[in-house]
Design an enzyme around this catalytic site. Sequence first.
Site, PDB file in Angstrom:
ATOM      1  CG  ASP A 264      -2.334   0.537   0.936  1.00 26.92           C
ATOM      2  OD1 ASP A 264      -2.433   1.375   0.157  1.00 26.92           O
ATOM      3  OD2 ASP A 264      -3.064  -0.272   1.454  1.00 26.92           O
TER       4      ASP A 264
ATOM      5  CG  ASP B 285      -4.648   5.414   1.036  1.00 25.45           C
ATOM      6  OD1 ASP B 285      -5.723   4.870   0.841  1.00 25.45           O
ATOM      7  OD2 ASP B 285      -4.634   6.627   1.528  1.00 25.45           O
TER       8      ASP B 285
ATOM      9  CD  GLU C 117      -8.745   4.507  -1.528  1.00 24.68           C
ATOM     10  OE1 GLU C 117      -9.404   4.234  -0.835  1.00 24.68           O
ATOM     11  OE2 GLU C 117      -7.868   5.176  -1.355  1.00 24.68           O
TER      12      GLU C 117
ATOM     13  CG  HIS D 240      -8.964  -1.233   3.845  1.00 19.17           C
ATOM     14  ND1 HIS D 240      -8.795  -1.226   2.554  1.00 19.17           N
ATOM     15  CD2 HIS D 240      -8.465  -0.081   4.257  1.00 19.17           C
ATOM     16  CE1 HIS D 240      -8.463  -0.086   2.017  1.00 19.17           C
ATOM     17  NE2 HIS D 240      -8.298   0.537   3.062  1.00 19.17           N
ATOM     18  CG  ASP D 241     -11.535   2.085   3.214  1.00 17.94           C
ATOM     19  OD1 ASP D 241     -11.138   2.284   4.338  1.00 17.94           O
ATOM     20  OD2 ASP D 241     -10.820   2.472   2.214  1.00 17.94           O
TER      21      ASP D 241
END
Length: 545
Positions: free
Chosen positions: A96, A198, A251, A324-325
Site C-alpha cells: 500500500d 491510496d 484507489e 477494508h473500507d
Amino acid sequence: MPDFKQQVIYQIYPRSFADSNGDGVGDLMGIIQKLDYLHNLGVDILWLSPIFQSPNADNGYDISDYEAIQPAFGDMDDFDELLLGVHKRGMKLMLDLVVNHSSDEHRWFRESRKSKDNPYRDYYIWRPPLAEGNPPNNWQSFFSGPAWTYDETTGDYYLHLFAEKQPDLNWENPKLRQEIYAMMRFWLEKGVDGFRMDVIPFLSKEQSFPDYPDGRYGDLTIHANGPRIHEFLQEMNHEVLSQFDCLTVGEGFGVSASQANLYVGRDRHELNMIYHFDHAVPREEYRFVDPAPEFTLPELKAVFRTWDDAIGTQGWQNVYFGNHDNPRIVSRLGDPDTYHYESATLLAAVLLTQRGTPSIYQGDEIGMTNCPFTSIAEYDDIQVKNAYRELVASGQYPAGVFLNTANRIARDHARTPMQWFATRNAGFTSGRPWLKVNPNYTQINVADQQVRTDSILHFYQRLLRWRKKTPAIWDGTYRDLLPDHPTVWAYERRLGEERLVVVANVSDSDVYVPDVETGDMVLGNYPTPALALRPFEVRILLDRA
C-alpha cells in the site's frame, strides 16, 4: 496481454489476518504461516494494507517511517522471508503506497512544524489564518471536523484531509516528490511487485485553496483530480514505475468513469488500473444518522456497465465488492441468515466473471459477515469514533440511531479478525484480539470449510481454477443482457467463438428467465438443475454455437 489481466488480487489486512505471537495483533509471520492456504485458494497477487511504522491513528494509513516495518508486525527480516515465500509459490506481493499524507510523527513533519524557514517546511501544506484567526478555508476532513489544524509553534494551519495526525504532503515541492520516488525504488529494488495507491487522485491541490462551491459544502470528491495530478503521475511513472516490472492499482475516489482512462489509458503512462467508489457504501459523517438506501440491482448493474463502457479497450480496471473500507459484502447484498452459502457464492461468481482484475477481500472466501457490535466502545475505527463524538456526544442525535447504522456501514466490519477455526478467538490469536471477533466464528471458519466440498471456500477454489483456463473472462467483451430486470443479473462474456453467459438471481424468490439461458452448465451453486432460478442461484453457461 499483461499478466495482471488474467490474475486475481487478494487483500490482506495484516492486523486482522493471523497472529503468530499471541499479542492479539496480526503480523508478518502469521501471513507467512498462511501462504500455502492462499496459494491453494488460487489467488495470484497479495495486497497488504500498510505494514510500515505507524502510531496507528488510522491503523497504519498514518506512516511515520516508510522504510521501516511496524514493530507489532515484525521486522525487515520477516518481510524478506514473506516476500521470498510469496515468490516461491509463484505469487506476487503488492504494498500500500500512502503518499497523500504521512503521520504527524514522521521526521519530515516534526521538522516542518519547528519553524517557517525549516528545510522541511514545504514538505507539507501550511497556510496562515484568515482574519479573526479562522482556518484558511472551509474544507472538511473525511474523519469529521475542519481539514485544518492550528499549530501554535509557528501560528499557521496545516492541511489534513483525513485525521489531524495525518498531515497532507505537499506534492508541489519537487524535493518531496523525489523523496517519495526514492522510497518507492527502495521497495521495488527489494523485489516488491507493485503498489496499491491510496487516495491517489488527491495528490494535487488547487493552490488558491478556494472554499467549497455553493451547494457542495463538505463534498470531498472536490479534492480529486487536481490541476497537476496527471503531471505528477506521469513523472512518477517516468522516474520509477517504468524502470521496473511492476503493477499499480489506484484507489480512484472522486474519479468518474469518464475520467478513468486519463489515469489508466494505455498511452497515458500513469497507472495500470484503477478502482472506483460508485458502488461503495456512502459513509460521510451524516450518513451514520441518515444512511443512504442500498443500490437497487438495476442501479448496481448500471454502475458496472458504465465503467466497462468507459474503460473500453484503452484502459483496465480493478473490480471489487469488498475491501477494508466497506462492510462485509454478503451482509450488504446477500442473505447470510437464510441463504449464506448461496448468496456468498453468487457474489463470488459475479465478481470473478466481470471484465477487470478482481480483488477478493480476506474472509469473503468463507462468507464472513458483519459483526454485531453492541456499543461504541467496541469500535476501533477513527471515522466511527469521530462521527459519534460530533453527532451523538454533542447531543444532536440519539446513540441508538447512530449505532444501528454503524452496524450496517462501519469499516470495522471488514476488520474483525479472520476466522480460521471454531476454537477460542477463531484461531486468530492465543491472546486478546485487538478487535472483537465475530461470534459466528464457530459456524463460519476456514477449518470447517476446508473439509466440506459443499463450502463457500471450495466454490471459490473451483471458480478460481476455472477462471485461469478461460480467456473469455480475462479478455472477452462484457454485455448486460437484462439491464432493467429487478432481481436477475445476466450478462455475456465473449471472445471469438467462445461465449459465456452468467445468470444470477439476486433475490430470495424463484425467478424464471428462459431467454438468456443458453449453453451447457460450467459452474453453479445448486447441486441439481431446475427450470427456475432459485434464491441466490448463479449459473455459468458455455455456448460455442
